[in-house]
Design a protein around this motif. Structure first.
Motif, PDB file in Angstrom:
ATOM      1  N   ALA A 229       0.810  -1.224   0.000  1.00 43.71           N
ATOM      2  CA  ALA A 229       0.000   0.000   0.000  1.00 43.71           C
ATOM      3  C   ALA A 229       0.837   1.266   0.000  1.00 43.71           C
ATOM      4  N   ALA A 230       1.914   1.302   0.772  1.00 48.61           N
ATOM      5  CA  ALA A 230       2.674   2.546   0.947  1.00 48.61           C
ATOM      6  C   ALA A 230       3.314   3.021  -0.353  1.00 48.61           C
ATOM      7  N   VAL A 231       3.967   2.118  -1.050  1.00 48.93           N
ATOM      8  CA  VAL A 231       4.623   2.494  -2.310  1.00 48.93           C
ATOM      9  C   VAL A 231       3.567   2.876  -3.347  1.00 48.93           C
ATOM     10  N   ALA A 232       2.470   2.116  -3.398  1.00 49.02           N
ATOM     11  CA  ALA A 232       1.380   2.456  -4.333  1.00 49.02           C
ATOM     12  C   ALA A 232       0.838   3.846  -4.036  1.00 49.02           C
ATOM     13  N   GLU A 318      -1.015   1.120 -12.167  1.00 48.67           N
ATOM     14  CA  GLU A 318      -0.613  -0.096 -11.449  1.00 48.67           C
ATOM     15  C   GLU A 318      -0.894   0.057  -9.952  1.00 48.67           C
ATOM     16  N   ALA A 319      -0.602   1.250  -9.432  1.00 52.33           N
ATOM     17  CA  ALA A 319      -0.841   1.522  -8.015  1.00 52.33           C
ATOM     18  C   ALA A 319      -2.340   1.480  -7.698  1.00 52.33           C
ATOM     19  N   GLN A 320      -3.146   2.007  -8.601  1.00 54.71           N
ATOM     20  CA  GLN A 320      -4.592   2.000  -8.378  1.00 54.71           C
ATOM     21  C   GLN A 320      -5.143   0.577  -8.311  1.00 54.71           C
ATOM     22  N   GLN A 321      -4.500  -0.330  -9.022  1.00 57.91           N
ATOM     23  CA  GLN A 321      -4.919  -1.728  -8.961  1.00 57.91           C
ATOM     24  C   GLN A 321      -4.703  -2.299  -7.559  1.00 57.91           C
ATOM     25  N   VAL A 322      -3.637  -1.857  -6.902  1.00 60.11           N
ATOM     26  CA  VAL A 322      -3.393  -2.274  -5.516  1.00 60.11           C
ATOM     27  C   VAL A 322      -4.543  -1.809  -4.631  1.00 60.11           C
TER      28      VAL A 322
END
Length: 368
Positions: A229-232, A318-322
């Protein structure tokens, strides 16, 4: 010089040390870190000062003098901390002279004022005047009450490190507050080129909170999302930064001489021993950002950190997918952000109490 840290700096990441003490300044340690560890800035907070003052005899003489003059604890804290930041600014001055945005040292407004706009403005003005160095940054928390304070002090030509940012919605409000301050400064005839700002986006605490909730859910699908979560979240924030930098509003300010408010990755010490101890450095490499690190994290990167190119640009989808996967397993990320801000303000206030109690103890020793 550490080749790994130099590679990080060459990739466009400004390495700032998240620590300061009078001992570091007076022994030449800070200057050595600039030479040998590619350090180009410093961030501080009350907990850092409490540790430095509790462990260091180098403050004793000044404390004795202030006590003899009848200073109360708030005055003693103000004098001790602004002197350290002023002297650190002098150590970093050559860096500030040779770079566009680095060589900066941050000092925080009193955290108990986080929900008081006018008192925050007054505290920022007092700190800026006392440090009296153009390469200082005044840290203001990104609370709802902090946002108008950011605009007000930027409009006065005071450089700001906006701290305690957890989510992209609040981050957009922070950027708006900065631009509004620049617009007022421009209209007031100030030199925009002299104003600097960074926006401190907290990283590791996001994983700490989300992982706790994932572990409470306990499913295989939930546990597989730990540490993501943090990196995303930071990558989504960077996309918001790029969007603002591409706006006509920003372009007009840039033409008037304004400097970008760079994203700063804060809270980059890894809390979970199961994760790489350089996770929040390696996975957030992108040009024109700052990573402020505890010395332990810096030394870990110097020893075995890897720079594998830009890890942020173009990865918002890609982050939104997380986040979609987190929502699917039952994580309310907006609730996470609210909890983190409340916890962050509470921690800030507790750190001020810790600093106050530490200084009161030193003052009592000075009287005996």
């Amino acid at each position: 010089m550490s080749d790994r840290l130099k590679a990080l700096a060459d990739a466009g990441v400004s390495i700032w040390l998240d620590d300061l003490s009078r001992e570091r300044i007076e022994t030449g340690n800070l200057a050595d870190l600039v030479k040998e560890r590619s350090v180009v800035g410093v961030t501080t907070n009350p907990t850092i000062f409490a540790g430095a003052i509790a462990d260091g005899e180098r403050y004793d003489e000044q404390v004795r003098r202030l006590v003899a003059d009848g200073a109360d604890v708030d005055k003693v804290i103000f004098e001790l901390t602004t002197e350290d930041v002023r002297n650190a600014c002098d150590v970093l001055a050559p860096v500030a002279e040779r770079t566009a945005d680095d060589g900066r040292v941050s000092i925080e407004v009193e955290p108990t004022l986080a929900n008081d706009t006018e008192a925050t403005i007054a505290s920022a003005q007092a700190l800026w005047e006392a440090v009296d160095r153009s390469n200082a940054l005044i840290k203001i928390p990104a609370t709802k009450e902090g946002l108008p304070a950011i605009t007000a002090v930027i409009a006065q030509g005071i450089s700001v490190n906006v701290t305690l940012i957890f989510g992209d919605v609040r981050y957009r409000e922070v950027m708006d507050a900065y631009l509004a301050g620049l617009e007022q400064a421009r209209d007031n005839g100030l030199d925009l080129g002299r104003i600097r700002s960074v926006a401190s986006f907290f990283v590791s605490r996001v994983d700490t909170e989300v992982d706790k909730r994932l572990e409470a859910i306990g499913s295989e699908e939930a546990l597989a999302l730990r540490g993501k979560a943090a990196v995303a979240n930071a990558r989504v924030a960077y996309a918001a930064f790029e969007e603002v930098m591409a706006s006509d509003r920003w372009k007009q300010l840039a033409e008037a001489g304004a400097n970008p408010q760079r994203p700063l990755w804060a809270s980059t010490g890894v809390k979970n021993p199961d994760y790489s101890d350089t996770l929040y450095v390696t996975d957030l490499v992108v040009a024109d950002t700052v990573n402020t690190m505890p010395e332990k994290t810096m030394e870990a990167f110097a020893d075995h950190g890897e720079v594998e190119g830009d890890q942020v640009t173009g990865r918002a989808d890609e982050a939104q997918q997380v986040f979609a996967q987190l929502a699917k397993v039952g994580i309310d990320f907006e609730d996470v952000l609210v909890a983190l801000e409340h916890e962050g303000v509470d921690k800030f206030k507790k750190s001020w109490i810790e600093l106050t109690e530490t200084v009161e103890g030193q003052m009592e020793k000075a009287r005996s």
